[in-house]
Design an enzyme around this catalytic site. Structure first.
Site, short mmCIF file in Angstrom:
data_model
loop_
_atom_site.label_atom_id
_atom_site.label_comp_id
_atom_site.label_asym_id
_atom_site.label_seq_id
_atom_site.Cartn_x
_atom_site.Cartn_y
_atom_site.Cartn_z
N LYS A 112 0.82 -1.22 0.00
CA LYS A 112 0.00 0.00 0.00
C LYS A 112 0.85 1.27 0.00
CE LYS A 112 -4.24 -2.07 1.69
NZ LYS A 112 -3.90 -3.52 1.84
C1 LIG Z 1 -4.56 -4.57 1.23
C2 LIG Z 1 -3.81 -5.85 1.13
C3 LIG Z 1 -4.19 -6.86 0.21
C4 LIG Z 1 -5.42 -6.76 -0.66
O1 LIG Z 1 -5.27 -5.77 -1.66
P1 LIG Z 1 -6.56 -5.26 -2.48
O2 LIG Z 1 -6.06 -4.14 -3.33
O3 LIG Z 1 -7.56 -4.80 -1.44
O4 LIG Z 1 -7.07 -6.41 -3.27
C5 LIG Z 1 -3.39 -8.00 0.13
N1 LIG Z 1 -2.30 -8.15 0.92
C6 LIG Z 1 -1.91 -7.21 1.81
C7 LIG Z 1 -0.71 -7.45 2.66
C8 LIG Z 1 -2.65 -6.03 1.95
O5 LIG Z 1 -2.24 -5.09 2.85
#
Ligand SMILES: *Cc1c(COP(=O)(O)O)cnc(C)c1O
Length: 466
Positions: A112
């Site tokens: 993220k």
């Molecule tokens: C947010 C997250 C996901 C999922 O990502 P999306 O974009 O919501 O599909 C997967 N793995 C981790 C470690 C995350 O923080």
């Protein structure tokens, strides 16, 4: 670039407008009016660019005319300068066919950061131009909160109020939020569950007393700018593995369908993607929708991959819009049906359109542990539970052995070190840059699970909009 709402009844906006708005006023999500497309020769010419220069090439069509090329480059240089690896998102190898795209070299150890480090700087840039102020209000069960806080800490014109359920996030996750002592960062531990915190945030967005005084915004992946930033690493990985001459497949641990939708966007832009593998845990609404056409929400089962414990995947609406003929009126009706019954059937056009590029797989707790153990024992790679779900799906997908398959590593294993230790017997250590996380002072507010208490706190500490 102009952006339109998936529900066809909101004004079209430019990039600056969609970045600050988040959700469209008709309840839909913003998507580009048309996909920019690169020729094979243009993609071939991207080989060897630095991550920042590649990001500028890939994102420029989406941000014009809200940003100039030089402004975009300056923002990317600062955002990606905060990553602990020169390549920003380096590739590692499992075996002859399987690769690992390491997206966890940012400040808070999850993918993220790639989007939020840029989004924080986009907010600051556009708000300075407008001489306005933004109040970000969010609820987090872990990764989004820490990435968003790091991205806006100390920035002018933005305050962030992040609610987390008291005692229900891991100690690493909590400390990554509460040890950021910048004056514009306000952590609130709520007496209650994540759903209680989320319900308070939703209520604040429709509380006219609050929306009248403050420009309130969200940072979850409904924001188009986040998805746009994630398109870049699909290009980066595919170019290293021989694109555009060679096709590449990707396996993506999925929750809200944001990260994997960015892969879909890369394909629309001309990147030769063989398959996008949607990997879910036992919270498998997306696997059911893609394999049978039944999109119906159940109740959330907690797993060792909590960032994928989701039953309603907001960004799936963007795919349904695009493969379903971009008919906003029809989609608004379909989504209204889903919102009232928590279930819907995909149309034939939606099913066929999705099946052309997407495959899906579901991993239970045992599949996840086995994938972690295989990576560790056979390939010397320690991976986190989310990444393990992606790897399980990648190996189950039976992709032509001549085609490289890249699993997106969405979190650093140290962020989920208890689960990793249980599966592999090895306890991952926090990277050096996190070293003193457990010595730093924490600061946060504890509030009862009561909307008025939270609202009064935010009202007393936020800056009114211009
Ligand atoms: C947010 C997250 C996901 C999922 O990502 P999306 O974009 O919501 O599909 C997967 N793995 C981790 C470690 C995350 O923080």
């Amino acid at each position: 670039m102009k952006y339109v709402s998936t529900r066809g009844n909101a004004p079209s906006l430019d990039f600056e407008g969609v970045t600050l708005a988040g959700l469209a006023s008709d309840g839909g999500l913003y998507v580009p009016e048309a996909w920019p497309r690169f020729s094979e020769a243009e993609i071939a010419a991207m080989a060897g660019l630095s991550y920042v220069e590649l990001a500028v090439k890939v994102m420029l069509p989406f941000v014009t005319p809200s940003l100039t090329e030089d402004e975009l480059r300056a923002l990317c240089t600062r955002a990606y300068g905060r990553f602990a690896h020169q390549a920003v998102t380096p590739l590692a190898q499992f075996d002859q066919q399987h690769w690992l795209l390491e997206l966890f070299h940012g400040p808070t150890l999850a993918f993220k950061d790639v989007a939020l480090q840029l989004l924080g700087r986009l907010f600051e840039h556009f708000l300075a131009k407008r001489e306005d102020h933004l109040t970000i209000v969010g609820a987090t069960s872990g990764d989004t909160g820490s990435a968003a806080i790091d991205a806006v800490a100390g920035r002018e014109r933005v305050d962030i109020f992040m609610l987390h359920p008291d005692g229900r996030v891991s100690d690493v996750q909590r400390r990554q939020m509460t040890t950021v002592l910048a004056p514009n960062v306000h952590n609130i531990a709520i007496d209650g569950s994540f759903d209680d915190a989320q319900a308070m945030v939703k209520r604040m967005f429709v509380d006219s007393h609050m929306t009248g005084r403050f420009r309130i915004s969200a940072v979850n992946s409904i924001n188009w700018a986040r998805l746009m930033a994630q398109v870049v690493y699909y290009f980066a990985a595919a170019l290293q593995l021989g694109a555009p001459q060679r096709k590449v497949a990707f396996s993506v641990p999925t929750g809200n369908f944001g990260d994997v939708f960015a892969g879909y966007v890369a394909a629309q832009m001309g990147l030769p993607i063989e398959r996008l593998i949607v990997a879910t845990n036992v919270n498998d609404i997306l696997h059911r929708a893609l394999s049978t056409g039944d999109y119906s929400a159940g109740t959330v089962t907690p797993t060792a991959a909590p960032s994928m414990d989701i039953q309603v995947s907001s960004n799936f609406e963007r795919l349904l819009f695009d493969v379903g003929g971009r008919d906003g009126k029809a989609l608004a009706e379909q989504m209204a049906g889903f919102e009232s019954t928590k279930a819907m059937q995909l149309t034939n056009a939606q099913r066929e359109g999705a099946a052309a590029l997407f495959t899906s797989a579901r991993a239970d707790a045992n599949d996840m542990v086995q994938a972690m153990a295989w990576a560790h024992e056979k390939c010397g790679q320690v991976i986190d539970p989310h990444t393990a779900i992606g790897l399980h799906a990648a190996r189950a997908a039976e992709i032509d052995p001549a085609i490289p398959v890249v699993t997106l590593a969405t979190a650093h294993p140290a962020k989920f070190r208890d689960a990793v230790e249980r599966a592999t017997g090895t306890r991952p250590t926090l990277p050096g840059r996190m070293g003193d996380l457990f010595e730093r002072a924490e600061q946060y507010e504890r509030l009862p699970g009561d909307y008025d208490a939270v609202r009064d706190f935010i009202e007393a500490h936020a800056t009114p909009s211009a």
